[in-house]
Design a protein around this motif. Sequence first.
Motif, PDB file in Angstrom:
ATOM      1  N   GLY A 190      32.610  77.643  59.129  1.00  0.00           N
ATOM      2  CA  GLY A 190      31.276  77.098  59.257  1.00  0.00           C
ATOM      3  C   GLY A 190      30.340  78.194  59.756  1.00  0.00           C
ATOM      4  O   GLY A 190      30.786  79.203  60.314  1.00  0.00           O
ATOM      5  N   VAL A 191      29.056  78.007  59.561  1.00  0.00           N
ATOM      6  CA  VAL A 191      28.079  79.052  59.924  1.00  0.00           C
ATOM      7  C   VAL A 191      28.140  79.371  61.414  1.00  0.00           C
ATOM      8  O   VAL A 191      28.264  80.539  61.819  1.00  0.00           O
ATOM      9  N   LEU A 235      27.656  87.213  65.835  1.00  0.00           N
ATOM     10  CA  LEU A 235      26.434  87.293  65.037  1.00  0.00           C
ATOM     11  C   LEU A 235      25.482  86.182  65.474  1.00  0.00           C
ATOM     12  O   LEU A 235      25.895  85.207  66.093  1.00  0.00           O
ATOM     13  N   ASN A 236      24.216  86.317  65.130  1.00  0.00           N
ATOM     14  CA  ASN A 236      23.365  85.150  65.301  1.00  0.00           C
ATOM     15  C   ASN A 236      23.516  84.259  64.062  1.00  0.00           C
ATOM     16  O   ASN A 236      24.033  84.689  63.036  1.00  0.00           O
ATOM     17  N   SER A 269      24.760  85.030  60.102  1.00  0.00           N
ATOM     18  CA  SER A 269      25.966  84.394  59.611  1.00  0.00           C
ATOM     19  C   SER A 269      25.692  83.593  58.342  1.00  0.00           C
ATOM     20  O   SER A 269      26.451  83.666  57.362  1.00  0.00           O
ATOM     21  N   GLN A 270      24.587  82.849  58.316  1.00  0.00           N
ATOM     22  CA  GLN A 270      24.219  82.047  57.152  1.00  0.00           C
ATOM     23  C   GLN A 270      23.962  82.944  55.935  1.00  0.00           C
ATOM     24  O   GLN A 270      24.450  82.667  54.830  1.00  0.00           O
ATOM     25  N   SER A 291      34.784  78.256  51.856  1.00  0.00           N
ATOM     26  CA  SER A 291      36.166  78.650  51.596  1.00  0.00           C
ATOM     27  C   SER A 291      36.194  79.669  50.458  1.00  0.00           C
ATOM     28  O   SER A 291      35.171  79.929  49.818  1.00  0.00           O
ATOM     29  N   LEU A 292      37.357  80.237  50.215  1.00  0.00           N
ATOM     30  CA  LEU A 292      37.469  81.280  49.193  1.00  0.00           C
ATOM     31  C   LEU A 292      37.122  80.727  47.819  1.00  0.00           C
ATOM     32  O   LEU A 292      37.481  79.607  47.462  1.00  0.00           O
TER      33      LEU A 292
END
Length: 267
Positions: A30-31, A40-41, A45-46, A68-69
């Motif tokens: 998840g972000v 990270l902020n 990340s997003q 996911s991959l």
Amino acid sequence: MAPSTTPPLQTVDRALQVLQSFSETRTSWGVSELATAFDLNTSTSQRLLASLASRGFLIADPQTRRYSLGPAMWRMATLWERTGGLARLAEPVLADLAATTDRTATFTTPDGMHVRCIAAVDGAAGPVRSHPLVGDLYPAHTGATSRAYFAFLDPLERRNMFAGRPFARYTELTEVDEAVIEQRFDETYRDGWAYSEGEYDQRTRAIAAPVLLGTRPVGSISLVEPKRVVSDDDVRDHVSALLEAAQALADRLVSRRPARPPASRAS
């Protein structure tokens, strides 16, 4: 040419760290979760996850908003395998092992109820057969090469594979009793390596060890010799070299170099 000492581009390196962080136990991010893990902020990340998803390396679940991959990973892995990437990775390890022991060294990977040889390097004693070993299949129930792989599968998974199957007898030394075969798997698991002589091919003997990623076997590495060749040493004298080679190959498969998340928070 000496390897470059230029530091990796931070954004590219960070994206690769994220892809390498996926595993059997880490199947999605998840972000906010990724932001915390990689310091990270959330906006960085997003953007990072969305960029990887835009190229197909990740896929986003619209309900859970977890990543996911994605299919690009499958395409890259398939291309690498089809172009002999795994064999090329194994060959230097096999060459060192063959040179050290004077025996033929092989690497096999699973193929249903068999393992298949995908790379082989002959030792000083010469080839063990009149034809190339690459491409040969070895049945799951007999011989060190197969036993070193199947012994390290989850016992329940292995027993489900074997249950009720008839086992072919290749030589007078081939074991076909399922209970005895399981006992040999257990012995191999305890010892960490396998030995066989004339079980599958009456003309050869071998020692073999699993190549493990964590606790999961991805194949086996073997030393094979013709029984007709008389040597000053026994093939089993080279178990330590075999185990070292198995670990060296496992390290190459995972590019054994710790990935370090950035030391400071990105802005």
